[in-house]
Motif scaffolding. Structure first.
Motif, PDB file in Angstrom:
ATOM      1  N   UNK A 120      12.870   4.091 -12.442  1.00  0.00           N
ATOM      2  CA  UNK A 120      12.285   4.967 -13.472  1.00  0.00           C
ATOM      3  C   UNK A 120      10.944   5.473 -12.979  1.00  0.00           C
ATOM      4  N   UNK A 121      10.133   4.529 -12.495  1.00  0.00           N
ATOM      5  CA  UNK A 121       8.834   4.862 -11.910  1.00  0.00           C
ATOM      6  C   UNK A 121       8.643   4.023 -10.654  1.00  0.00           C
ATOM      7  N   UNK A 122       8.080   4.629  -9.624  1.00  0.00           N
ATOM      8  CA  UNK A 122       7.767   3.915  -8.387  1.00  0.00           C
ATOM      9  C   UNK A 122       6.265   3.619  -8.391  1.00  0.00           C
ATOM     10  N   UNK A 123       5.925   2.352  -8.293  1.00  0.00           N
ATOM     11  CA  UNK A 123       4.524   1.944  -8.231  1.00  0.00           C
ATOM     12  C   UNK A 123       4.187   1.536  -6.797  1.00  0.00           C
ATOM     13  N   UNK A 124       3.090   2.052  -6.280  1.00  0.00           N
ATOM     14  CA  UNK A 124       2.680   1.747  -4.912  1.00  0.00           C
ATOM     15  C   UNK A 124       1.469   0.813  -4.916  1.00  0.00           C
ATOM     16  N   UNK A 125       1.491  -0.132  -3.982  1.00  0.00           N
ATOM     17  CA  UNK A 125       0.401  -1.092  -3.858  1.00  0.00           C
ATOM     18  C   UNK A 125      -0.041  -1.171  -2.398  1.00  0.00           C
ATOM     19  N   UNK A 126      -1.354  -1.072  -2.169  1.00  0.00           N
ATOM     20  CA  UNK A 126      -1.883  -1.154  -0.813  1.00  0.00           C
ATOM     21  C   UNK A 126      -3.355  -0.825  -0.835  1.00  0.00           C
ATOM     22  N   UNK A 127      -4.128  -1.523  -0.004  1.00  0.00           N
ATOM     23  CA  UNK A 127      -5.572  -1.294   0.040  1.00  0.00           C
ATOM     24  C   UNK A 127      -6.034  -1.123   1.489  1.00  0.00           C
ATOM     25  N   UNK A 128      -7.264  -0.679   1.668  1.00  0.00           N
ATOM     26  CA  UNK A 128      -7.820  -0.519   3.011  1.00  0.00           C
ATOM     27  C   UNK A 128      -7.026   0.482   3.823  1.00  0.00           C
ATOM     28  N   UNK A 129      -6.647   0.092   5.049  1.00  0.00           N
ATOM     29  CA  UNK A 129      -5.879   0.972   5.925  1.00  0.00           C
ATOM     30  C   UNK A 129      -4.538   1.367   5.332  1.00  0.00           C
ATOM     31  N   UNK A 130      -3.982   0.524   4.481  1.00  0.00           N
ATOM     32  CA  UNK A 130      -2.682   0.823   3.860  1.00  0.00           C
ATOM     33  C   UNK A 130      -2.767   1.921   2.804  1.00  0.00           C
ATOM     34  N   UNK A 131      -3.989   2.204   2.320  1.00  0.00           N
ATOM     35  CA  UNK A 131      -4.164   3.266   1.319  1.00  0.00           C
ATOM     36  C   UNK A 131      -3.718   4.618   1.856  1.00  0.00           C
ATOM     37  N   UNK A 132      -3.982   4.858   3.140  1.00  0.00           N
ATOM     38  CA  UNK A 132      -3.614   6.134   3.770  1.00  0.00           C
ATOM     39  C   UNK A 132      -2.097   6.308   3.729  1.00  0.00           C
ATOM     40  N   UNK A 133      -1.373   5.230   3.997  1.00  0.00           N
ATOM     41  CA  UNK A 133       0.095   5.268   4.014  1.00  0.00           C
ATOM     42  C   UNK A 133       0.626   5.451   2.601  1.00  0.00           C
ATOM     43  N   UNK A 134       0.029   4.721   1.644  1.00  0.00           N
ATOM     44  CA  UNK A 134       0.454   4.837   0.245  1.00  0.00           C
ATOM     45  C   UNK A 134       0.216   6.255  -0.284  1.00  0.00           C
ATOM     46  N   UNK A 135      -0.950   6.819   0.036  1.00  0.00           N
ATOM     47  CA  UNK A 135      -1.249   8.192  -0.400  1.00  0.00           C
ATOM     48  C   UNK A 135      -0.254   9.190   0.169  1.00  0.00           C
ATOM     49  N   UNK A 136       0.136   8.993   1.413  1.00  0.00           N
ATOM     50  CA  UNK A 136       1.056   9.907   2.088  1.00  0.00           C
ATOM     51  C   UNK A 136       2.436   9.893   1.440  1.00  0.00           C
TER      52      UNK A 136
END
Length: 206
Positions: free
Chosen positions: A56-72
Protein backbone atom coordinates in the motif's frame (compact mmCIF):
# COMPACT_ATOMS: atom_id res chain seq x y z
CA UNK A 1 50.77 5.01 12.38
CA UNK A 2 50.78 1.65 10.56
CA UNK A 3 47.85 0.53 12.73
CA UNK A 4 46.02 3.74 11.87
CA UNK A 5 46.53 3.08 8.14
CA UNK A 6 45.02 -0.39 8.47
CA UNK A 7 41.76 1.08 9.76
CA UNK A 8 41.25 3.54 6.93
CA UNK A 9 39.95 2.52 3.52
CA UNK A 10 41.66 4.81 0.98
CA UNK A 11 42.39 3.37 -2.46
CA UNK A 12 44.80 6.09 -3.52
CA UNK A 13 47.79 7.87 -1.99
CA UNK A 14 48.99 11.46 -2.10
CA UNK A 15 51.65 10.75 -4.74
CA UNK A 16 49.22 9.33 -7.35
CA UNK A 17 48.98 11.31 -10.58
CA UNK A 18 45.58 11.91 -12.21
CA UNK A 19 45.91 8.99 -14.69
CA UNK A 20 46.56 6.63 -11.78
CA UNK A 21 43.65 8.12 -9.82
CA UNK A 22 41.24 7.62 -12.73
CA UNK A 23 42.49 4.06 -13.27
CA UNK A 24 42.11 3.15 -9.60
CA UNK A 25 38.62 4.68 -9.46
CA UNK A 26 37.58 2.76 -12.57
CA UNK A 27 38.89 -0.56 -11.26
CA UNK A 28 37.26 -0.06 -7.86
CA UNK A 29 33.87 0.66 -9.44
CA UNK A 30 34.07 -2.26 -11.88
CA UNK A 31 35.15 -4.72 -9.18
CA UNK A 32 32.40 -3.56 -6.83
CA UNK A 33 29.68 -3.87 -9.49
CA UNK A 34 30.91 -7.32 -10.55
CA UNK A 35 31.04 -8.62 -6.97
CA UNK A 36 27.56 -7.22 -6.30
CA UNK A 37 26.02 -8.98 -9.32
CA UNK A 38 27.73 -12.24 -8.30
CA UNK A 39 25.99 -12.07 -4.90
CA UNK A 40 22.48 -11.61 -6.30
CA UNK A 41 19.96 -14.34 -5.57
CA UNK A 42 17.30 -13.96 -8.29
CA UNK A 43 14.49 -15.50 -6.21
CA UNK A 44 15.22 -13.10 -3.32
CA UNK A 45 15.24 -10.21 -5.78
CA UNK A 46 11.87 -11.33 -7.22
CA UNK A 47 10.39 -11.67 -3.72
CA UNK A 48 11.55 -8.16 -2.85
CA UNK A 49 10.07 -6.75 -6.08
CA UNK A 50 6.74 -8.46 -5.34
CA UNK A 51 6.68 -6.95 -1.84
CA UNK A 52 7.27 -3.47 -3.29
CA UNK A 53 4.65 -3.96 -6.03
CA UNK A 54 1.97 -5.14 -3.60
CA UNK A 55 2.65 -2.60 -0.85
CA UNK A 56 0.00 0.00 0.00
CA UNK A 57 2.84 2.30 0.99
CA UNK A 58 6.60 1.79 0.75
CA UNK A 59 8.54 3.19 3.71
CA UNK A 60 12.28 3.77 3.32
CA UNK A 61 14.79 3.70 6.15
CA UNK A 62 18.44 4.76 5.96
CA UNK A 63 20.77 7.39 7.38
CA UNK A 64 24.16 8.93 6.55
CA UNK A 65 25.57 7.58 3.29
CA UNK A 66 22.45 5.45 2.82
CA UNK A 67 20.29 8.59 2.61
CA UNK A 68 21.57 9.23 -0.92
CA UNK A 69 20.43 5.76 -2.01
CA UNK A 70 17.06 6.10 -0.26
CA UNK A 71 16.45 9.50 -1.88
CA UNK A 72 17.29 8.09 -5.31
CA UNK A 73 14.92 5.12 -5.20
CA UNK A 74 12.23 7.29 -3.58
CA UNK A 75 12.26 9.65 -6.57
CA UNK A 76 12.27 6.79 -9.09
CA UNK A 77 9.32 4.99 -7.49
CA UNK A 78 7.29 8.18 -7.00
CA UNK A 79 7.65 8.98 -10.71
CA UNK A 80 5.93 5.70 -11.62
CA UNK A 81 3.06 6.37 -9.24
CA UNK A 82 4.12 4.39 -6.15
CA UNK A 83 3.28 5.80 -2.72
CA UNK A 84 6.65 6.19 -0.98
CA UNK A 85 7.53 7.82 2.34
CA UNK A 86 11.03 8.81 3.38
CA UNK A 87 12.74 11.37 5.57
CA UNK A 88 16.50 11.39 6.17
CA UNK A 89 16.08 12.24 9.87
CA UNK A 90 16.32 9.04 11.93
CA UNK A 91 13.97 10.35 14.64
CA UNK A 92 11.27 10.95 12.04
CA UNK A 93 11.92 7.51 10.55
CA UNK A 94 11.28 6.05 14.02
CA UNK A 95 7.79 7.61 14.00
CA UNK A 96 6.91 5.91 10.67
CA UNK A 97 6.50 2.57 12.43
CA UNK A 98 3.53 3.91 14.45
CA UNK A 99 1.31 4.27 11.39
CA UNK A 100 2.59 1.32 9.33
CA UNK A 101 0.30 -1.66 8.70
CA UNK A 102 0.74 -5.22 7.41
CA UNK A 103 -0.18 -4.02 3.91
CA UNK A 104 2.90 -1.81 3.79
CA UNK A 105 6.49 -2.76 3.01
CA UNK A 106 9.71 -1.27 4.38
CA UNK A 107 13.12 -1.07 2.74
CA UNK A 108 16.02 -0.67 5.20
CA UNK A 109 19.36 0.34 3.69
CA UNK A 110 22.27 -0.09 6.10
CA UNK A 111 25.72 -1.16 4.93
CA UNK A 112 26.82 -2.23 8.42
CA UNK A 113 23.45 -3.73 9.35
CA UNK A 114 24.16 -2.55 12.89
CA UNK A 115 23.05 1.12 12.91
CA UNK A 116 21.44 1.46 16.34
CA UNK A 117 18.18 3.22 15.44
CA UNK A 118 17.65 1.08 12.34
CA UNK A 119 18.11 -2.14 14.35
CA UNK A 120 15.40 -0.87 16.73
CA UNK A 121 13.12 -0.13 13.76
CA UNK A 122 13.70 -3.61 12.33
CA UNK A 123 12.64 -5.18 15.65
CA UNK A 124 9.44 -3.11 15.73
CA UNK A 125 8.60 -4.14 12.15
CA UNK A 126 9.02 -7.81 13.09
CA UNK A 127 6.78 -7.35 16.15
CA UNK A 128 4.10 -5.71 14.00
CA UNK A 129 4.40 -8.39 11.26
CA UNK A 130 5.27 -5.76 8.67
CA UNK A 131 7.41 -7.19 5.84
CA UNK A 132 10.72 -5.53 5.17
CA UNK A 133 13.55 -5.81 2.68
CA UNK A 134 17.11 -5.18 3.84
CA UNK A 135 20.16 -4.11 1.87
CA UNK A 136 23.26 -4.80 3.98
CA UNK A 137 26.77 -6.22 3.69
CA UNK A 138 27.12 -10.01 3.60
CA UNK A 139 28.36 -10.23 7.20
CA UNK A 140 25.95 -11.58 9.80
CA UNK A 141 23.93 -8.65 11.17
CA UNK A 142 20.59 -8.13 12.92
CA UNK A 143 18.92 -5.99 10.24
CA UNK A 144 19.55 -8.66 7.61
CA UNK A 145 18.68 -11.54 9.94
CA UNK A 146 15.31 -10.03 10.93
CA UNK A 147 14.27 -9.10 7.38
CA UNK A 148 11.61 -10.78 5.24
CA UNK A 149 13.98 -10.60 2.26
CA UNK A 150 17.71 -9.99 2.68
CA UNK A 151 19.62 -8.52 -0.26
CA UNK A 152 23.40 -8.42 0.16
CA UNK A 153 26.26 -6.24 -1.01
CA UNK A 154 29.98 -7.08 -0.78
CA UNK A 155 31.86 -6.48 2.49
CA UNK A 156 34.82 -4.46 1.30
CA UNK A 157 35.17 -1.31 3.32
CA UNK A 158 37.02 -0.85 6.57
CA UNK A 159 35.64 0.75 9.74
CA UNK A 160 36.63 4.28 8.75
CA UNK A 161 35.60 4.85 5.14
CA UNK A 162 36.46 7.64 2.73
CA UNK A 163 32.83 8.49 2.05
CA UNK A 164 31.22 5.05 1.65
CA UNK A 165 32.35 4.72 -1.97
CA UNK A 166 32.01 0.96 -2.65
CA UNK A 167 28.90 0.45 -0.52
CA UNK A 168 27.12 3.30 -2.28
CA UNK A 169 27.83 1.88 -5.74
CA UNK A 170 26.79 -1.66 -4.77
CA UNK A 171 23.62 -0.43 -3.05
CA UNK A 172 22.67 1.53 -6.18
CA UNK A 173 23.07 -1.67 -8.22
CA UNK A 174 20.49 -3.36 -5.97
CA UNK A 175 18.02 -0.46 -5.75
CA UNK A 176 18.15 0.05 -9.53
CA UNK A 177 17.32 -3.64 -10.06
CA UNK A 178 14.41 -3.31 -7.62
CA UNK A 179 13.18 -0.29 -9.58
CA UNK A 180 13.52 -2.09 -12.94
CA UNK A 181 11.59 -5.05 -11.52
CA UNK A 182 8.76 -2.91 -10.15
CA UNK A 183 8.60 -1.00 -13.45
CA UNK A 184 8.47 -4.20 -15.52
CA UNK A 185 5.56 -5.68 -13.51
CA UNK A 186 3.22 -3.03 -14.89
CA UNK A 187 5.23 -1.83 -17.86
CA UNK A 188 2.69 0.16 -19.93
CA UNK A 189 1.09 1.88 -16.93
CA UNK A 190 4.46 2.77 -15.42
CA UNK A 191 5.68 4.08 -18.78
CA UNK A 192 2.61 6.35 -18.90
CA UNK A 193 3.24 7.44 -15.29
CA UNK A 194 6.83 8.31 -16.17
CA UNK A 195 5.70 10.41 -19.15
CA UNK A 196 3.05 12.18 -17.02
CA UNK A 197 5.63 12.84 -14.31
CA UNK A 198 8.06 14.30 -16.85
CA UNK A 199 5.32 16.50 -18.35
CA UNK A 200 4.32 17.77 -14.90
CA UNK A 201 7.93 18.67 -14.11
CA UNK A 202 8.35 20.43 -17.47
CA UNK A 203 5.33 22.64 -16.64
CA UNK A 204 7.20 23.87 -13.56
CA UNK A 205 10.16 24.89 -15.71
CA UNK A 206 8.08 27.23 -17.89
Amino acid sequence: NEQHDLDVDIIFNENDDMISLVDKGCRLNMNTVLKTYQLIDVSDLENAINLLCNASTIYLFGVGGSSVIANDIEQKLIRIGKKVIYNNDLHIQMTFTQSMTKGDTALIISYSGTTAGLVDISKILVEKNIPYISITQINQNLISKNSTVALRVPSEEKELRIGAVSSRISSFVITDLLYYGVFKKNFDKNKDNLIDSRNNVSILKK
